[in-house]
Design an enzyme around this catalytic site. Structure first.
Site, PDB file in Angstrom:
ATOM      1  N   GLY A 158       0.836  -1.201   0.000  1.00  0.00           N
ATOM      2  CA  GLY A 158       0.000   0.000   0.000  1.00  0.00           C
ATOM      3  C   GLY A 158       0.863   1.240   0.000  1.00  0.00           C
ATOM      4  O   GLY A 158       0.526   2.247   0.627  1.00  0.00           O
ATOM      5  N   ALA A 159       1.957   1.191  -0.734  1.00  0.00           N
ATOM      6  CA  ALA A 159       2.978   2.237  -0.674  1.00  0.00           C
ATOM      7  C   ALA A 159       2.483   3.601  -1.148  1.00  0.00           C
ATOM      8  O   ALA A 159       2.970   4.636  -0.693  1.00  0.00           O
ATOM      9  CB  ALA A 159       4.200   1.813  -1.495  1.00  0.00           C
ATOM     10  N   MET A 170      -1.571   6.216   4.131  1.00  0.00           N
ATOM     11  CA  MET A 170      -0.719   5.741   5.221  1.00  0.00           C
ATOM     12  C   MET A 170       0.627   5.261   4.707  1.00  0.00           C
ATOM     13  O   MET A 170       1.648   5.409   5.391  1.00  0.00           O
ATOM     14  CB  MET A 170      -1.419   4.633   5.995  1.00  0.00           C
ATOM     15  CG  MET A 170      -2.365   5.113   7.069  1.00  0.00           C
ATOM     16  SD  MET A 170      -1.641   6.311   8.225  1.00  0.00           S
ATOM     17  CE  MET A 170      -0.137   5.479   8.733  1.00  0.00           C
ATOM     18  N   ASP A 181       1.980  -1.708  -4.777  1.00  0.00           N
ATOM     19  CA  ASP A 181       0.818  -0.868  -4.994  1.00  0.00           C
ATOM     20  C   ASP A 181       0.367  -1.042  -6.443  1.00  0.00           C
ATOM     21  O   ASP A 181       1.197  -1.304  -7.331  1.00  0.00           O
ATOM     22  CB  ASP A 181       1.144   0.610  -4.729  1.00  0.00           C
ATOM     23  CG  ASP A 181      -0.097   1.436  -4.437  1.00  0.00           C
ATOM     24  OD1 ASP A 181      -0.299   1.793  -3.262  1.00  0.00           O
ATOM     25  OD2 ASP A 181      -0.861   1.707  -5.379  1.00  0.00           O
ATOM     26  N   HIS A 219     -14.187  10.458  12.363  1.00  0.00           N
ATOM     27  CA  HIS A 219     -13.149  10.344  11.346  1.00  0.00           C
ATOM     28  C   HIS A 219     -13.495  11.202  10.131  1.00  0.00           C
ATOM     29  O   HIS A 219     -14.604  11.722  10.025  1.00  0.00           O
ATOM     30  CB  HIS A 219     -12.964   8.882  10.911  1.00  0.00           C
ATOM     31  CG  HIS A 219     -12.287   8.037  11.933  1.00  0.00           C
ATOM     32  ND1 HIS A 219     -12.978   7.426  12.961  1.00  0.00           N
ATOM     33  CD2 HIS A 219     -10.987   7.699  12.108  1.00  0.00           C
ATOM     34  CE1 HIS A 219     -12.128   6.748  13.712  1.00  0.00           C
ATOM     35  NE2 HIS A 219     -10.919   6.907  13.220  1.00  0.00           N
ATOM     36  N   HIS A 220     -12.575  11.295   9.199  1.00  0.00           N
ATOM     37  CA  HIS A 220     -12.754  12.075   7.972  1.00  0.00           C
ATOM     38  C   HIS A 220     -13.877  11.485   7.107  1.00  0.00           C
ATOM     39  O   HIS A 220     -14.278  10.326   7.271  1.00  0.00           O
ATOM     40  CB  HIS A 220     -11.456  12.106   7.173  1.00  0.00           C
ATOM     41  CG  HIS A 220     -10.893  10.745   6.882  1.00  0.00           C
ATOM     42  ND1 HIS A 220     -11.292   9.979   5.802  1.00  0.00           N
ATOM     43  CD2 HIS A 220      -9.988   9.993   7.551  1.00  0.00           C
ATOM     44  CE1 HIS A 220     -10.650   8.834   5.794  1.00  0.00           C
ATOM     45  NE2 HIS A 220      -9.846   8.811   6.854  1.00  0.00           N
ATOM     46  N   LYS A 252     -13.611   7.927   5.144  1.00  0.00           N
ATOM     47  CA  LYS A 252     -13.448   6.632   5.807  1.00  0.00           C
ATOM     48  C   LYS A 252     -14.660   5.749   5.530  1.00  0.00           C
ATOM     49  O   LYS A 252     -15.807   6.173   5.674  1.00  0.00           O
ATOM     50  CB  LYS A 252     -13.272   6.817   7.310  1.00  0.00           C
ATOM     51  CG  LYS A 252     -12.931   5.517   8.043  1.00  0.00           C
ATOM     52  CD  LYS A 252     -12.570   5.773   9.493  1.00  0.00           C
ATOM     53  CE  LYS A 252     -12.254   4.492  10.240  1.00  0.00           C
ATOM     54  NZ  LYS A 252     -11.091   3.786   9.690  1.00  0.00           N
TER      55      LYS A 252
END
Length: 253
Positions: free
Chosen positions: A8-9, A13, A34, A141-142, A145
């Site tokens: 998940g580069a 996150m 990714d 949360h934002h 999400k």
């Protein structure tokens, strides 16, 4: 130096963890995974695990559950420890992860913040001591999400529930004036708005008194830092499941 394969580069996150690593000589990202593998990074990024040639000491996963089978297959075949930092897993997914305990060392947590994990320890203690208090959880949360409630809210519920001999009921809070609160209910209210990184409130309400524990994340860096601490802890460990509380004990030592 700890060599990391980052799954998940290119995600939010993943980029945050890469930023933290650039400021710390104790870690090195040797490769990333990714679906978007076109440049823009100071380490190679691949769209398939089979293309990774460098040897990692640990895998840190900040991707999504769609890559779980590939991560398990790659880590198992190469005996590389894994820090699972993805949320939204199903019960079937969690069973697959737990099946790794005989093969490799791994950690799977819904939140790698040091503060949240200390909060969980406090939640267990408070739930035992405040036996007649109502318990509510509010998580914010934002607005991007997707999972609801958050993995962290579930962790908080599990903490207080374990202190109550698993007799509590998790209730997604959307009460009307006709609803009646049961003593064993723990309501969870989820807020999705703006760019809130993460806020969790644990409320104990008794007769004429309220005790509240609150954790607020100022940035995503706290989760990246926690994941790196977990990676340092788990590298070289014997196969099995480890928890962040093991990391906390290590910090205390």
């Amino acid at each position: 130096m700890l060599n990391i394969l980052l799954v998940g580069a290119k995600g939010a996150m993943g980029r945050t963890l890469a930023e933290v690593v650039r400021e710390n000589d104790n870690y090195k990202i040797i490769a990333g995974i990714d679906k978007d593998c076109d440049g823009g990074s100071d380490f190679p990024i691949y769209d398939d695990f089979s293309k990774v040639e460098a040897k990692a000491d640990v895998i840190i996963d900040f991707s999504n559950r769609a890559l779980l089978d590939d991560i398990i297959s790659y880590a198992s075949s190469r005996e590389i420890p894994v820090i699972f930092a993805t949320t939204g897993y199903t019960d079937e997914d969690l069973a697959k992860i737990n099946g790794l305990s005989a093969k490799i060392a791994f950690m799977q947590e819904g939140n790698y913040s040091l503060g949240i994990n200390i909060m969980l320890e406090a939640a267990r203690l408070l739930a035992k001591g405040l036996s007649d208090f109502d318990i509510e959880i509010v998580e914010s949360h934002h607005n991007k999400k997707k999972d609801n409630p958050s993995g962290t809210a579930n962790m908080i519920f599990d903490a207080v529930n374990s202190a109550k001999d698993n007799k509590l009921n998790k209730v997604m809070r959307a009460m009307t004036h006709d609803d009646e609160r049961k003593p064993t209910d723990v309501g969870i209210l989820s807020v999705r708005a703006g760019t809130i990184v993460g806020e969790h409130r644990l409320i104990f309400a008794g007769v004429d008194e309220v005790l509240e524990v609150k954790h607020q994340a100022g940035s995503k860096k706290i989760f990246a830092i926690g994941a790196l601490k977990a990676a340092s802890f788990i590298a070289g460990k014997n196969p099995g499941r480890y928890d962040f509380k093991d990391v906390i004990r290590g910090i205390d030592d």
